[in-house]
Write a protein that holds these residues in place. Sequence first.
Motif, PDB file in Angstrom:
ATOM      1  N   GLU A  62       0.835  -1.202   0.000  1.00  0.00           N
ATOM      2  CA  GLU A  62       0.000   0.000   0.000  1.00  0.00           C
ATOM      3  C   GLU A  62       0.873   1.257   0.000  1.00  0.00           C
ATOM      4  OE1 GLU A  62      -3.626   2.113   0.142  1.00  0.00           O
ATOM      5  OE2 GLU A  62      -3.285  -0.020  -0.132  1.00  0.00           O
ATOM      6  N   ALA A  63       1.910   1.263   0.826  1.00  0.00           N
ATOM      7  CA  ALA A  63       2.792   2.428   0.919  1.00  0.00           C
ATOM      8  C   ALA A  63       3.599   2.632  -0.358  1.00  0.00           C
ATOM      9  CB  ALA A  63       3.738   2.284   2.115  1.00  0.00           C
ATOM     10  N   ALA A  64       3.920   1.555  -1.050  1.00  0.00           N
ATOM     11  CA  ALA A  64       4.739   1.669  -2.262  1.00  0.00           C
ATOM     12  C   ALA A  64       3.921   2.050  -3.487  1.00  0.00           C
ATOM     13  CB  ALA A  64       5.463   0.343  -2.521  1.00  0.00           C
ATOM     14  N   ILE A  65       2.720   1.501  -3.613  1.00  0.00           N
ATOM     15  CA  ILE A  65       1.963   1.646  -4.850  1.00  0.00           C
ATOM     16  C   ILE A  65       0.989   2.815  -4.823  1.00  0.00           C
ATOM     17  CG2 ILE A  65       0.274   0.488  -6.349  1.00  0.00           C
ATOM     18  CD1 ILE A  65       1.763  -2.120  -5.727  1.00  0.00           C
ATOM     19  N   THR A  66       0.360   3.071  -3.699  1.00  0.00           N
ATOM     20  CA  THR A  66      -0.657   4.119  -3.638  1.00  0.00           C
ATOM     21  C   THR A  66      -0.149   5.489  -4.094  1.00  0.00           C
ATOM     22  OG1 THR A  66      -1.907   2.940  -1.951  1.00  0.00           O
ATOM     23  CG2 THR A  66      -2.301   5.306  -2.131  1.00  0.00           C
ATOM     24  N   PRO A  67       1.011   5.948  -3.645  1.00  0.00           N
ATOM     25  CA  PRO A  67       1.472   7.264  -4.127  1.00  0.00           C
ATOM     26  C   PRO A  67       1.656   7.304  -5.644  1.00  0.00           C
ATOM     27  CG  PRO A  67       2.746   6.594  -2.220  1.00  0.00           C
ATOM     28  CD  PRO A  67       1.916   5.413  -2.631  1.00  0.00           C
ATOM     29  N   LEU A  68       2.113   6.217  -6.228  1.00  0.00           N
ATOM     30  CA  LEU A  68       2.275   6.176  -7.686  1.00  0.00           C
ATOM     31  C   LEU A  68       0.918   6.236  -8.381  1.00  0.00           C
ATOM     32  CD1 LEU A  68       5.038   3.434  -7.926  1.00  0.00           C
ATOM     33  CD2 LEU A  68       5.302   5.849  -8.494  1.00  0.00           C
ATOM     34  N   GLU A  69      -0.066   5.523  -7.845  1.00  0.00           N
ATOM     35  CA  GLU A  69      -1.408   5.547  -8.432  1.00  0.00           C
ATOM     36  C   GLU A  69      -2.055   6.912  -8.268  1.00  0.00           C
ATOM     37  OE1 GLU A  69      -2.828   0.939  -7.979  1.00  0.00           O
ATOM     38  OE2 GLU A  69      -3.199   2.288  -6.314  1.00  0.00           O
ATOM     39  N   GLU A  70      -1.892   7.509  -7.108  1.00  0.00           N
ATOM     40  CA  GLU A  70      -2.497   8.822  -6.866  1.00  0.00           C
ATOM     41  C   GLU A  70      -1.919   9.869  -7.802  1.00  0.00           C
ATOM     42  OE1 GLU A  70      -1.840   9.452  -2.732  1.00  0.00           O
ATOM     43  OE2 GLU A  70      -3.605   8.288  -2.145  1.00  0.00           O
ATOM     44  N   GLU A  71      -0.641   9.798  -8.066  1.00  0.00           N
ATOM     45  CA  GLU A  71      -0.014  10.761  -8.959  1.00  0.00           C
ATOM     46  C   GLU A  71      -0.554  10.612 -10.371  1.00  0.00           C
ATOM     47  OE1 GLU A  71       2.197  14.003  -9.966  1.00  0.00           O
ATOM     48  OE2 GLU A  71       1.875  13.205  -7.964  1.00  0.00           O
ATOM     49  N   ILE A  72      -0.816   9.389 -10.790  1.00  0.00           N
ATOM     50  CA  ILE A  72      -1.373   9.147 -12.124  1.00  0.00           C
ATOM     51  C   ILE A  72      -2.768   9.749 -12.217  1.00  0.00           C
ATOM     52  CG2 ILE A  72      -2.289   7.341 -13.652  1.00  0.00           C
ATOM     53  CD1 ILE A  72       0.127   5.625 -12.796  1.00  0.00           C
TER      54      ILE A  72
END
Length: 74
Positions: free
Chosen positions: A54-64
């Motif tokens: 969750e900590a690794a992927i969520t920021p990348l998804e939110e930025e997209i």
Amino acid sequence: MSRDDQRRAVRELRETLISQLEALYRQAFDSIGSQDLGEGAIARLTQLLLRSREAAITPLEEEIEAPLITRAPE
């Protein structure tokens, strides 16, 4: 490279990173499941992996998904 091309390239890179991370986490979950560990240890490791994912992927998804502001409102 135009600004739109740069944005597109960065978006594609983020999507690629997300895919690679998803594959890595799938491998880790499979590895945990194949170990002869007690249920408690498996549960703790699984929970830690879920939090890490969750900590690794969520920021990348939110930025997209973040809206792009190209200029200040008039």
